[in-house]
Every structure is written in structure tokens, then in C-alpha cells.
Design a protein around this motif. Structure first.
Motif: not given
Length: 186
Positions: A6-7, A34-35, A48-54, A81-83
Motif C-alpha cells: 500500500x502506497x 486515496x484520501x 480510518x481509511x487505512x484501517x479499511x484498506x488493511x 494493534x490487532x490489525x
């Protein structure tokens, strides 16, 4: 199993001459996060956006952050921490000091700088003359995050303006984190 790379651009996104954009065009399997707001970002939105992607990724993840995205990665890892166990590693390039007077106005929630140890392998790449972070602070961030620190001499903010287009040295560092042979010889 291959990884998902992920870039993560920083403030104002990464333009066409930026090494992140060059990498996306040249190598398969790299995905830009993308933000919604690149100009006046809110940290909670970016996290939140990064969390969704991961969480959507079926493969282990390697994160490639530039500038403000280094702060994003550290903040995300602290809050999730879990993700974070799904992340194989992170390449943290030109971390900006969001607490410095030189940091541009307009961001919200990116201070204080997160200084928790990252629960995955990380390589921090810093420039000896970056206008957005001092040598001392870049060293402090890297030590706090538990990352390897690589110095580039007089590389500015390690972006397209500094001539870092394809940036083969960065690709070699990415290979160390991914083990993916497409990155082996930049």
C-alpha cells in the motif's frame, strides 16, 4: 503468499514526478491509498481509511509512507494493534515533524507525534537537510518506532522536487521488506 503493498502519500498527495507515482506505474501490485482530503487532512479520517484498506486485504501488507503518512502509519499501528499484526513491514520515507514550527498549517489531529514502537519491521529513510524534520528528530522517531534508520545526504524532502523519480535505492529497501523478486534490482 505475496504481500499487498500500500502506497501512502503525505500532505498534498504525491505528484507524477514523485517516486511513489513512478513505482505505481512500474511495478504490479502496488496500490495507492486515496484520501478524501489531501489539503487539510484530519488524522482520524486518514487512520480510518487505512484501517479499511488493511482489513480488506487477504494478504499480508507492506506499507510505503512518505512524509505525513509516516505519522499516519505510526498512529494507525498504535490505535489498531490487532490489525497491525497483518503488516509485514513499513518503509517510512521523509517523516515530517508535525510538532515543528516549519510544518505546514492545515492538518488536524496529527500531533503529538506517535512514538510507540511499531509491531512490525520498519525502515525509516531520512535526509540530512529535510526542511520538515531535523536530524535529531528523525533519529528520535526511528529509535522510538524501533526501525532501522537510513540516511540520504542532502536529499531534501525525498520527493519529485528533489529528483527522486524512480529511486532505485528505495526499491531495494522495499525488497528487503517484501521479499518480492520484482523489487530485487530496482
Amino acid at each position: 503468499m505475496t504481500v499487498r503493498v500500500l502506497i501512502l502519500p503525505g500532505l498534498f498527495n504525491s505528484g507524477t514526478e514523485h517516486w511513489q507515482s513512478h513505482w505505481e506505474q512500474r511495478y504490479s501490485g502496488l496500490h495507492r491509498v486515496k484520501q478524501d482530503d489531501w489539503e487539510t487532512p484530519v488524522c482520524t479520517d486518514w487512520v480510518q481509511n487505512l484501517q479499511k484498506k488493511i482489513t480488506k486485504s487477504e494478504r499480508p501488507v507492506v506499507l510505503v509512507g512518505h512524509s505525513l503518512a509516516c505519522t499516519l502509519i505510526a498512529r494507525w499501528a498504535q490505535q489498531h494493534p490487532a490489525e497491525a499484526r497483518r503488516v509485514r513491514g513499513a518503509l517510512l520515507v521523509a517523516p515530517s515533524d508535525t510538532e515543528a514550527e516549519s510544518y505546514p498549517d492545515g492538518t488536524a489531529g496529527f500531533t503529538p507525534m506517535p512514538l510507540n514502537a511499531l509491531p512490525f519491521d520498519a525502515i525509516t529513510v531520512a535526509s540530512t537537510n529535510d526542511p520538515y524534520v531535523t536530524r535529531e528528530r528523525a533519529t528520535a522517531f526511528s529509535e522510538a518506532w524501533g526501525s532501522e534508520l537510513v540516511w540520504l545526504e542532502n536529499a531534501g524532502h525525498i520527493n519529485g522536487d528533489g529528483g527522486y523519480g524512480a529511486w532505485p535505492q528505495g526499491i531495494e529497501l522495499l525488497f528487503r521488506l517484501t521479499g518480492d523478486p520484482q523489487f530485487k534490482h530496482g
